[in-house]
Enzyme design. Sequence first.
Site, PDB file in Angstrom:
ATOM      1  N   TYR A 148      -1.607  -0.382  11.160  1.00 42.42           N
ATOM      2  CA  TYR A 148      -1.843  -1.084   9.885  1.00 42.42           C
ATOM      3  C   TYR A 148      -0.669  -0.883   8.932  1.00 42.42           C
ATOM      4  CZ  TYR A 148      -3.323  -1.449   5.001  1.00 42.42           C
ATOM      5  OH  TYR A 148      -3.361  -1.734   3.657  1.00 42.42           O
TER       6      TYR A 148
ATOM      7  N   THR B 199       0.824  -1.211   0.000  1.00 44.77           N
ATOM      8  CA  THR B 199       0.000   0.000   0.000  1.00 44.77           C
ATOM      9  C   THR B 199       0.858   1.260   0.000  1.00 44.77           C
ATOM     10  OG1 THR B 199      -1.519   1.288   1.371  1.00 44.77           O
ATOM     11  CG2 THR B 199      -0.129  -0.265   2.537  1.00 44.77           C
TER      12      THR B 199
HETATM   13  P1  NAD Z   1     -10.128  -6.833   2.470  1.00 43.40           P
HETATM   14  O1  NAD Z   1     -10.027  -6.532   3.922  1.00 43.40           O
HETATM   15  O2  NAD Z   1     -11.392  -6.551   1.730  1.00 43.40           O
HETATM   16  O3  NAD Z   1      -9.788  -8.367   2.211  1.00 43.40           O
HETATM   17  C1  NAD Z   1      -8.795  -9.068   2.904  1.00 43.40           C
HETATM   18  C2  NAD Z   1      -9.097 -10.556   2.783  1.00 43.40           C
HETATM   19  O4  NAD Z   1      -8.057 -11.278   3.468  1.00 43.40           O
HETATM   20  C3  NAD Z   1     -10.418 -10.975   3.422  1.00 43.40           C
HETATM   21  O5  NAD Z   1     -11.160 -11.779   2.542  1.00 43.40           O
HETATM   22  C4  NAD Z   1     -10.004 -11.757   4.653  1.00 43.40           C
HETATM   23  O6  NAD Z   1     -10.917 -12.779   5.020  1.00 43.40           O
HETATM   24  C5  NAD Z   1      -8.658 -12.331   4.211  1.00 43.40           C
HETATM   25  N1  NAD Z   1      -7.783 -12.665   5.344  1.00 43.40           N
HETATM   26  C6  NAD Z   1      -7.517 -11.889   6.425  1.00 43.40           C
HETATM   27  N2  NAD Z   1      -6.680 -12.547   7.256  1.00 43.40           N
HETATM   28  C7  NAD Z   1      -6.393 -13.735   6.660  1.00 43.40           C
HETATM   29  C8  NAD Z   1      -5.563 -14.840   7.025  1.00 43.40           C
HETATM   30  N3  NAD Z   1      -4.872 -14.836   8.170  1.00 43.40           N
HETATM   31  N4  NAD Z   1      -5.481 -15.893   6.183  1.00 43.40           N
HETATM   32  C9  NAD Z   1      -6.201 -15.911   5.028  1.00 43.40           C
HETATM   33  N5  NAD Z   1      -7.010 -14.909   4.642  1.00 43.40           N
HETATM   34  C10 NAD Z   1      -7.100 -13.823   5.451  1.00 43.40           C
HETATM   35  O7  NAD Z   1      -8.902  -6.067   1.843  1.00 43.40           O
HETATM   36  P2  NAD Z   1      -8.702  -5.451   0.385  1.00 43.40           P
HETATM   37  O8  NAD Z   1      -9.188  -4.054   0.412  1.00 43.40           O
HETATM   38  O9  NAD Z   1      -9.213  -6.386  -0.627  1.00 43.40           O
HETATM   39  O10 NAD Z   1      -7.110  -5.391   0.333  1.00 43.40           O
HETATM   40  C11 NAD Z   1      -6.363  -6.446  -0.230  1.00 43.40           C
HETATM   41  C12 NAD Z   1      -4.888  -6.112  -0.100  1.00 43.40           C
HETATM   42  O11 NAD Z   1      -4.620  -4.874  -0.729  1.00 43.40           O
HETATM   43  C13 NAD Z   1      -4.429  -5.947   1.355  1.00 43.40           C
HETATM   44  O12 NAD Z   1      -3.154  -6.537   1.470  1.00 43.40           O
HETATM   45  C14 NAD Z   1      -4.357  -4.440   1.551  1.00 43.40           C
HETATM   46  O13 NAD Z   1      -3.362  -4.102   2.502  1.00 43.40           O
HETATM   47  C15 NAD Z   1      -3.981  -3.973   0.155  1.00 43.40           C
HETATM   48  N6  NAD Z   1      -4.427  -2.618  -0.192  1.00 43.40           N
HETATM   49  C16 NAD Z   1      -5.760  -2.292  -0.186  1.00 43.40           C
HETATM   50  C17 NAD Z   1      -6.160  -1.009  -0.570  1.00 43.40           C
HETATM   51  C18 NAD Z   1      -7.601  -0.590  -0.621  1.00 43.40           C
HETATM   52  O14 NAD Z   1      -7.872   0.572  -0.902  1.00 43.40           O
HETATM   53  N7  NAD Z   1      -8.554  -1.469  -0.347  1.00 43.40           N
HETATM   54  C19 NAD Z   1      -5.200  -0.064  -0.934  1.00 43.40           C
HETATM   55  C20 NAD Z   1      -3.855  -0.419  -0.890  1.00 43.40           C
HETATM   56  C21 NAD Z   1      -3.481  -1.704  -0.543  1.00 43.40           C
HETATM   57  O1  TDX Z   2     -16.008   6.937   8.473  1.00 43.53           O
HETATM   58  C1  TDX Z   2     -15.032   7.405   7.882  1.00 43.53           C
HETATM   59  N1  TDX Z   2     -14.927   8.759   7.747  1.00 43.53           N
HETATM   60  C2  TDX Z   2     -13.881   9.356   7.126  1.00 43.53           C
HETATM   61  O2  TDX Z   2     -13.828  10.588   7.031  1.00 43.53           O
HETATM   62  C3  TDX Z   2     -14.004   6.569   7.304  1.00 43.53           C
HETATM   63  C4  TDX Z   2     -14.070   5.079   7.426  1.00 43.53           C
HETATM   64  C5  TDX Z   2     -12.950   7.184   6.672  1.00 43.53           C
HETATM   65  N2  TDX Z   2     -12.873   8.539   6.595  1.00 43.53           N
HETATM   66  C6  TDX Z   2     -11.720   9.149   5.917  1.00 43.53           C
HETATM   67  C7  TDX Z   2     -10.375   8.644   6.405  1.00 43.53           C
HETATM   68  C8  TDX Z   2      -9.517   8.712   5.169  1.00 43.53           C
HETATM   69  O3  TDX Z   2      -8.967  10.009   5.042  1.00 43.53           O
HETATM   70  O4  TDX Z   2     -11.789   8.753   4.550  1.00 43.53           O
HETATM   71  C9  TDX Z   2     -10.495   8.466   4.015  1.00 43.53           C
HETATM   72  C10 TDX Z   2     -10.483   7.032   3.519  1.00 43.53           C
HETATM   73  O5  TDX Z   2     -10.593   6.195   4.654  1.00 43.53           O
HETATM   74  P1  TDX Z   2     -10.602   4.585   4.504  1.00 43.53           P
HETATM   75  O6  TDX Z   2     -11.640   4.199   3.517  1.00 43.53           O
HETATM   76  O7  TDX Z   2     -10.663   4.012   5.881  1.00 43.53           O
HETATM   77  O8  TDX Z   2      -9.205   4.316   3.802  1.00 43.53           O
HETATM   78  P2  TDX Z   2      -7.694   4.641   4.242  1.00 43.53           P
HETATM   79  O9  TDX Z   2      -7.547   4.793   5.701  1.00 43.53           O
HETATM   80  O10 TDX Z   2      -7.218   5.769   3.371  1.00 43.53           O
HETATM   81  O11 TDX Z   2      -6.993   3.255   3.807  1.00 43.53           O
HETATM   82  C11 TDX Z   2      -7.343   2.588   2.577  1.00 43.53           C
HETATM   83  O12 TDX Z   2      -6.408   2.846   1.578  1.00 43.53           O
HETATM   84  C12 TDX Z   2      -5.126   2.310   1.735  1.00 43.53           C
HETATM   85  C13 TDX Z   2      -7.448   1.077   2.784  1.00 43.53           C
HETATM   86  O13 TDX Z   2      -8.401   0.796   3.805  1.00 43.53           O
HETATM   87  C14 TDX Z   2      -6.114   0.474   3.112  1.00 43.53           C
HETATM   88  O14 TDX Z   2      -6.220  -0.953   3.177  1.00 43.53           O
HETATM   89  C15 TDX Z   2      -5.162   0.829   2.015  1.00 43.53           C
HETATM   90  O15 TDX Z   2      -3.872   0.363   2.323  1.00 43.53           O
END
Ligand code: NAD
Ligand code: TDX
Length: 341
Positions: free
Chosen positions: A154, A126
């Site tokens: 995190y 990330t």
């Molecule tokens: P998510 O939380 O939706 O999904 C994570 C999945 O991992 C879930 O299905 C959960 O059940 C599984 N999991 C958790 N612990 C586990 C374990 N011990 N063994 C097996 N499975 C397990 O997350 P996401 O948003 O899909 O993110 C996926 C990856 O991308 C993560 O590594 C996250 O750090 C990274 N990432 C996400 C974002 C974003 O905006 N969502 C941005 C940057 C990086």
């Molecule tokens: O209730 C809320 N109100 C609010 O103002 C929530 C949940 C978030 N926020 C703000 C916090 C952040 O500035 O919105 C922005 C986005 O928040 P999140 O959706 O929680 O994302 P963020 O903390 O930026 O992290 C996400 O992007 C990077 C993903 O959850 C991570 O897994 C990823 O690595």
Amino acid sequence: MRTILITGAAGFIGSNFVRILLRRGEPVRLIALDKLTYCGNLANLSDLVDNTRLIFIRGDICDAKLLSDLWQQYSIREVVHFAAESHVDRSILDSGPFIQTNVVGTQILLDTARANGIDRYLQISTDEVYGSLPEDRPDIKFTEQTPLAPNSPYSASKAAADCLVRAYFHTFHMPVLITRCSNNYGPYHFPEKMIPLFVTNLLEGKKVPLYGDGLNIRDWLYVEDHCDALWAVLNNGAPGETYNIGGNNEITNRQITELILRALNKSWDESVQYVKDRPGHDRRYAIDASKIHRDLNWTPKHRFEDALKTTIQWYVENEPWWRSIKTGEYLKYYETQYLRR
Ligand code: NAD
Ligand code: TDX
């Protein structure tokens, strides 16, 4: 036919990645491993259950025996490692599961891959590992050379995992790749993250909780564009390299809130509640994605305003999906996180 282990395949990005590869008919067999934690959801893959090229296994990446068995049984040669605890706010409430899954789980996966053989190992990281950028310096963005400076439990756990992956390249010459992407949005996003939380709250007639002054900036990336980038890195990235992936789309939380309100015909005054800020809230993230553009010819295809509308419409049309999540444990978390704030 390539056999690829996809960890975290029932989560938001993992399930989108699986769907995209299978729908395109890529020549792959996918071993989808997921623990199904509170945010893992088999419903995210329900349209794919009859696909013979998808094998789902419920299990934990911290289970070394299970991982070894999977390697032997399916002759795994490639890994795309999505599985993680991924929500910053939950890491502030309790960092334990983040260290266990994100750090220890990555170590166990790396050791299993090393012991059993691997051709490609892709670590999904990330932009948060780089820390926060000043909002008055739009010329500065995160590059692959930006020093790691994680600010939340995190992001610290993700940075620790990245360091392990890097070390396995240098020490054991494992063919690893790391990607660091900005905030994703799209279908199947768990409704504790900002965009799906705000959209579903508004659909339920509730207010949306905006942290602090609402002026924090994120660089939003449509999940399909992210998945395309990951496929390009898995196929053509250079082992040992890191690739930043971003949407080239910096926008404040207030601006996003306005766009969502407009799409759902809601007014600011009736729908927005400012709440106490997230502790240690990073001010600005912005990705310089010129390396992946230059080396792998990847660029995001979706325009933010259009893809946000598509995303909102997906939540309108898939109410049973998010309603079944917003019950039980979710409501307890919501109360701790917001109502007692
Ligand atoms: P998510 O939380 O939706 O999904 C994570 C999945 O991992 C879930 O299905 C959960 O059940 C599984 N999991 C958790 N612990 C586990 C374990 N011990 N063994 C097996 N499975 C397990 O997350 P996401 O948003 O899909 O993110 C996926 C990856 O991308 C993560 O590594 C996250 O750090 C990274 N990432 C996400 C974002 C974003 O905006 N969502 C941005 C940057 C990086
Ligand atoms: O209730 C809320 N109100 C609010 O103002 C929530 C949940 C978030 N926020 C703000 C916090 C952040 O500035 O919105 C922005 C986005 O928040 P999140 O959706 O929680 O994302 P963020 O903390 O930026 O992290 C996400 O992007 C990077 C993903 O959850 C991570 O897994 C990823 O690595």
